[in-house]
Motif scaffolding. Structure first.
Motif, PDB file in Angstrom:
ATOM      1  N   SER A   1       0.836  -1.196   0.000  1.00 32.04           N
ATOM      2  CA  SER A   1       0.000   0.000   0.000  1.00 32.04           C
ATOM      3  C   SER A   1       0.875   1.252   0.000  1.00 32.04           C
ATOM      4  O   SER A   1       2.063   1.226   0.334  1.00 32.04           O
ATOM      5  CB  SER A   1      -0.903   0.007   1.228  1.00 32.04           C
ATOM      6  OG  SER A   1      -0.126   0.146   2.394  1.00 32.04           O
ATOM      7  N   ALA A   2       0.264   2.368  -0.348  1.00 35.32           N
ATOM      8  CA  ALA A   2       0.981   3.643  -0.374  1.00 35.32           C
ATOM      9  C   ALA A   2       1.394   4.057   1.031  1.00 35.32           C
ATOM     10  O   ALA A   2       2.462   4.652   1.228  1.00 35.32           O
ATOM     11  CB  ALA A   2       0.113   4.716  -1.008  1.00 35.32           C
ATOM     12  N   ALA A   3       0.567   3.733   2.024  1.00 36.40           N
ATOM     13  CA  ALA A   3       0.900   4.090   3.401  1.00 36.40           C
ATOM     14  C   ALA A   3       2.143   3.334   3.865  1.00 36.40           C
ATOM     15  O   ALA A   3       3.013   3.899   4.535  1.00 36.40           O
ATOM     16  CB  ALA A   3      -0.276   3.778   4.319  1.00 36.40           C
TER      17      ALA A   3
ATOM     18  N   ASN B   1       4.551   2.126   1.913  1.00 33.60           N
ATOM     19  CA  ASN B   1       5.695   2.668   1.180  1.00 33.60           C
ATOM     20  C   ASN B   1       6.176   3.978   1.791  1.00 33.60           C
ATOM     21  O   ASN B   1       7.375   4.226   1.898  1.00 33.60           O
ATOM     22  CB  ASN B   1       5.359   2.854  -0.291  1.00 33.60           C
ATOM     23  CG  ASN B   1       5.327   1.540  -1.036  1.00 33.60           C
ATOM     24  OD1 ASN B   1       5.974   0.576  -0.645  1.00 33.60           O
ATOM     25  ND2 ASN B   1       4.562   1.507  -2.109  1.00 33.60           N
ATOM     26  N   SER B   2       5.242   4.821   2.210  1.00 38.33           N
ATOM     27  CA  SER B   2       5.603   6.069   2.856  1.00 38.33           C
ATOM     28  C   SER B   2       6.324   5.810   4.172  1.00 38.33           C
ATOM     29  O   SER B   2       7.348   6.436   4.480  1.00 38.33           O
ATOM     30  CB  SER B   2       4.357   6.911   3.095  1.00 38.33           C
ATOM     31  OG  SER B   2       4.671   8.058   3.822  1.00 38.33           O
ATOM     32  N   PHE B   3       5.798   4.884   4.970  1.00 37.94           N
ATOM     33  CA  PHE B   3       6.437   4.521   6.241  1.00 37.94           C
ATOM     34  C   PHE B   3       7.826   3.955   6.001  1.00 37.94           C
ATOM     35  O   PHE B   3       8.788   4.316   6.696  1.00 37.94           O
ATOM     36  CB  PHE B   3       5.574   3.490   6.979  1.00 37.94           C
ATOM     37  CG  PHE B   3       6.274   2.875   8.152  1.00 37.94           C
ATOM     38  CD1 PHE B   3       6.427   3.582   9.330  1.00 37.94           C
ATOM     39  CD2 PHE B   3       6.781   1.588   8.074  1.00 37.94           C
ATOM     40  CE1 PHE B   3       7.080   3.021  10.412  1.00 37.94           C
ATOM     41  CE2 PHE B   3       7.432   1.018   9.149  1.00 37.94           C
ATOM     42  CZ  PHE B   3       7.583   1.740  10.324  1.00 37.94           C
ATOM     43  N   LYS B   4       7.969   3.092   5.018  1.00 32.63           N
ATOM     44  CA  LYS B   4       9.261   2.472   4.715  1.00 32.63           C
ATOM     45  C   LYS B   4      10.286   3.521   4.309  1.00 32.63           C
ATOM     46  O   LYS B   4      11.433   3.495   4.785  1.00 32.63           O
ATOM     47  CB  LYS B   4       9.088   1.441   3.608  1.00 32.63           C
ATOM     48  CG  LYS B   4      10.366   0.743   3.197  1.00 32.63           C
ATOM     49  CD  LYS B   4      10.109  -0.281   2.112  1.00 32.63           C
ATOM     50  CE  LYS B   4       9.717   0.419   0.843  1.00 32.63           C
ATOM     51  NZ  LYS B   4       9.633  -0.456  -0.325  1.00 32.63           N
ATOM     52  N   ASN B   5       9.890   4.459   3.454  1.00 36.15           N
ATOM     53  CA  ASN B   5      10.814   5.496   3.013  1.00 36.15           C
ATOM     54  C   ASN B   5      11.225   6.410   4.165  1.00 36.15           C
ATOM     55  O   ASN B   5      12.398   6.778   4.289  1.00 36.15           O
ATOM     56  CB  ASN B   5      10.206   6.304   1.872  1.00 36.15           C
ATOM     57  CG  ASN B   5      10.081   5.490   0.606  1.00 36.15           C
ATOM     58  OD1 ASN B   5      10.807   4.529   0.402  1.00 36.15           O
ATOM     59  ND2 ASN B   5       9.139   5.864  -0.235  1.00 36.15           N
ATOM     60  N   ASN B   6      10.271   6.778   5.025  1.00 37.96           N
ATOM     61  CA  ASN B   6      10.598   7.603   6.188  1.00 37.96           C
ATOM     62  C   ASN B   6      11.544   6.864   7.125  1.00 37.96           C
ATOM     63  O   ASN B   6      12.492   7.447   7.656  1.00 37.96           O
ATOM     64  CB  ASN B   6       9.338   8.006   6.944  1.00 37.96           C
ATOM     65  CG  ASN B   6       8.553   9.057   6.215  1.00 37.96           C
ATOM     66  OD1 ASN B   6       9.089   9.789   5.389  1.00 37.96           O
ATOM     67  ND2 ASN B   6       7.262   9.134   6.505  1.00 37.96           N
TER      68      ASN B   6
END
Length: 65
Positions: A32-34, A36-41
């Protein structure tokens, strides 16, 4: 001796890059996009903390000497 480490690191980096670029769409996991955002952060913050620790190392070594 230092040149050996640079060559080894460069070779391993090239192998990892080739393996990552050779993946097909069926090899990738749909997330999910959420997430992916958590992983990148997480990766950015982890990298900053490791860089801080790496830069902090010589000062800690001076304390022990």
């Amino acid at each position: 001796m230092e040149l050996v480490y640079y060559l080894l690191f460069s070779g391993l980096l090239a192998v990892v890059a080739l393996l990552e670029l050779s993946k097909n769409n069926k090899d990738r996991v749909a997330t999910s996009a959420a997430f992916n955002s958590f992983k990148n952060n997480y990766l950015v913050i982890y990298s900053l903390m490791m860089a801080r620790d790496w830069l902090h190392g010589p000062y800690v070594y001076f304390l022990y000497s």
